[in-house]
Design a protein around this motif. Structure first.
Motif, PDB file in Angstrom:
ATOM      1  N   HIS A 206       4.823   2.947   2.914  1.00  0.00           N
ATOM      2  CA  HIS A 206       4.188   4.264   2.806  1.00  0.00           C
ATOM      3  C   HIS A 206       2.704   4.117   2.481  1.00  0.00           C
ATOM      4  N   HIS A 210      -0.647   4.832   5.170  1.00  0.00           N
ATOM      5  CA  HIS A 210      -1.801   5.671   4.813  1.00  0.00           C
ATOM      6  C   HIS A 210      -3.105   4.894   4.964  1.00  0.00           C
ATOM      7  N   TYR A 213      -3.887   4.438   8.873  1.00  0.00           N
ATOM      8  CA  TYR A 213      -4.353   5.606   9.606  1.00  0.00           C
ATOM      9  C   TYR A 213      -5.653   6.157   9.029  1.00  0.00           C
ATOM     10  N   ASN A 214      -5.867   6.035   7.731  1.00  0.00           N
ATOM     11  CA  ASN A 214      -7.151   6.439   7.168  1.00  0.00           C
ATOM     12  C   ASN A 214      -8.270   5.517   7.656  1.00  0.00           C
ATOM     13  N   SER A 319       8.306   6.957   5.883  1.00  0.00           N
ATOM     14  CA  SER A 319       6.968   6.400   5.672  1.00  0.00           C
ATOM     15  C   SER A 319       6.113   6.467   6.930  1.00  0.00           C
ATOM     16  N   VAL A 367      -2.324  13.663  12.664  1.00  0.00           N
ATOM     17  CA  VAL A 367      -3.078  12.775  11.771  1.00  0.00           C
ATOM     18  C   VAL A 367      -4.347  12.294  12.467  1.00  0.00           C
ATOM     19  N   GLU A 373      -4.463  15.398   6.541  1.00  0.00           N
ATOM     20  CA  GLU A 373      -5.257  14.440   5.776  1.00  0.00           C
ATOM     21  C   GLU A 373      -4.301  13.614   4.916  1.00  0.00           C
ATOM     22  N   LEU A 374      -4.290  12.311   5.138  1.00  0.00           N
ATOM     23  CA  LEU A 374      -3.417  11.438   4.371  1.00  0.00           C
ATOM     24  C   LEU A 374      -4.101  11.021   3.075  1.00  0.00           C
ATOM     25  N   GLU A 375      -3.320  11.006   2.017  1.00  0.00           N
ATOM     26  CA  GLU A 375      -3.835  10.600   0.713  1.00  0.00           C
ATOM     27  C   GLU A 375      -4.319   9.148   0.759  1.00  0.00           C
ATOM     28  N   GLU A 376      -5.433   8.882   0.099  1.00  0.00           N
ATOM     29  CA  GLU A 376      -5.926   7.506  -0.048  1.00  0.00           C
ATOM     30  C   GLU A 376      -5.169   6.868  -1.217  1.00  0.00           C
ATOM     31  N   THR A 379      -3.747   0.608  -2.949  1.00  0.00           N
ATOM     32  CA  THR A 379      -2.828  -0.386  -2.375  1.00  0.00           C
ATOM     33  C   THR A 379      -2.755  -1.682  -3.178  1.00  0.00           C
TER      34      THR A 379
END
Length: 398
Positions: A206, A210, A213-214, A319, A367, A373-376, A379
């Motif tokens: 998951h 993110h 794609y971000n 995910s 997306v 908008e995906l959360e940053e 990681t």
């Protein structure tokens, strides 16, 4: 979610005179079966000199044979090494395979993570990323340009028309190997499909989806003029059988695969000379001394009954993974068990997730259009290549 199958062409010792011949032909039989069953991709690696772990040093030959025995399945180089091959040779080989397969090639590119592989070609390990990026810039225009020249820090190419040209326009989709999880974010930023050759939890997947794609939507910085390939695929150990107990009994090769990875990628472990180490014998010693760890390692992948695998895959589907690549040919897993596993999975597991592909593609389109908008997500906690259930090795003595 789509599904691929993956081949290292593993061959534990001892080796008989017909073993490599049998290995290659069984793998082609399995790939032909997967094509009939509706699997989406077949991925073949390029490795050199890694005895027992991988006997796949000529993937273009293998995939060329596969192209004549299949009709639908996508044929993926996962990956070709841009550090140990000339860009023009790779462009020609990939294009020829694309012609033979009627436009079914996926072009995965990588650096090689192994000194064992790079040293014979005088490739400095600490320069392999720079060599890789220079090779991409040199290679990609060869697919389309009738007259291409290049002058970079590592590659110099006089004006030529590299032939043949591929069937797909402008060329097969581009992917890169992500043997370290941080490379998944790099793949997004460079516009490549991400081939995640590591074993991750659904939570880690998951976070990295993110990040990927971000990277593609907010920090895109392509190395050359090529279409972005927004796809993220993760490899998983695999064996499907009627019960969890049967699947585990048939999947010992999954633990051998992990053992080899750790053996060759432990920083303080001296790389063995050719023929010096019997990896299968070393593995049996480790398994005898660590029975609980060996059993635990089998619980981390897609190894189990159809119902168990459906439950695990639903977490990955949530995910937004594009593809799960199933690693079934490993260690001494038998040809019969591999075929039975592919058939059972295709009949009882795959249809559910294939049916959900349109919804996933709609999500991805939103997306990429920045409608979602995906959360940053931080990681840092997901940077370990090997999860807690994976094989662990003590440092080498001496």
């Amino acid at each position: 979610m789509k599904f691929g199958i993956f081949y290292e062409l593993q061959l534990p010792r001892p080796w008989g005179p017909d073993d490599e011949w049998r290995l290659y032909h069984h793998a082609l039989d399995q790939l032909e079966l997967a094509d009939r069953l509706g699997y989406d991709y077949a991925w073949e690696v390029e490795h050199h000199y890694l005895e027992e772990y991988s006997h796949s040093s000529a993937p273009g030959v293998f995939l060329g044979a596969a192209s004549q025995r299949t009709r639908q399945i996508r044929l993926g180089h996962g990956i070709l090494q841009l550090t140990t091959n000339h860009p023009a040779k790779l462009a020609a080989q990939v294009s020829a395979l694309d012609l033979l397969s009627n436009g079914r090639v996926e072009f995965g590119m990588g650096e090689s993570a192994s000194i064992t592989e790079l040293e014979p070609y005088n490739i400095p390990f600490d320069e392999k990323r720079a060599i890789f990026e220079d090779a991409v810039r040199c290679l990609v225009p060869m697919f389309t340009s009738p007259s291409h020249s290049y002058d970079g820090p590592y590659h110099h190419f006089p004006q030529r028309n590299v032939l043949p040209k591929p069937r797909q326009t402008p060329h097969p989709p581009l992917w890169t190997a992500c043997s370290q999880l941080q490379t998944i974010a790099y793949a997004g930023e460079k516009g490549f499909g991400a081939l995640g050759f590591q074993f991750v939890s659904a939570d880690a997947a998951h976070a990295w989806v993110h990040a990927y794609y971000n990277g593609m939507t907010k920090r895109l910085s392509k190395l050359a003029d090529y279409p972005a390939n927004p796809n993220i695929a993760l490899v998983s150990m695999f064996m499907c059988a009627p019960t969890d107990e049967e699947a585990r009994a048939k999947a010992d090769g999954a633990t051998f695969f992990q053992f080899c990875l750790r053996f060759y990628n432990t920083a303080d472990r001296r790389r063995p000379a050719p023929g010096e180490v019997d990896m299968w014998e070393e593995y049996l010693k480790w398994k005898a001394a660590n029975p609980e760890a060996a059993e635990k390692a089998l619980s981390g992948g897609l190894i189990g009954s159809p119902e168990t695998l459906r439950k695990k895959l639903r977490k990955f589907e949530a995910s937004h993974i594009d593809q799960v690549i199933l690693l079934n040919q490993a260690g001494r897993n038998t040809h019969a068990d591999i075929c039975d596993s592919l058939e059972l999975f295709a009949a009882e597991v795959m249809p559910e997730f294939h049916a959900n592909i349109p919804d996933h593609e709609a999500w991805k389109a939103r997306v990429l259009a920045r409608e979602i908008e995906l959360e940053e997500i931080e990681t840092e906690q997901f940077t370990l290549r090997y999860g807690g259930k994976a094989v662990q090795l003590a440092p080498a003595a001496g």
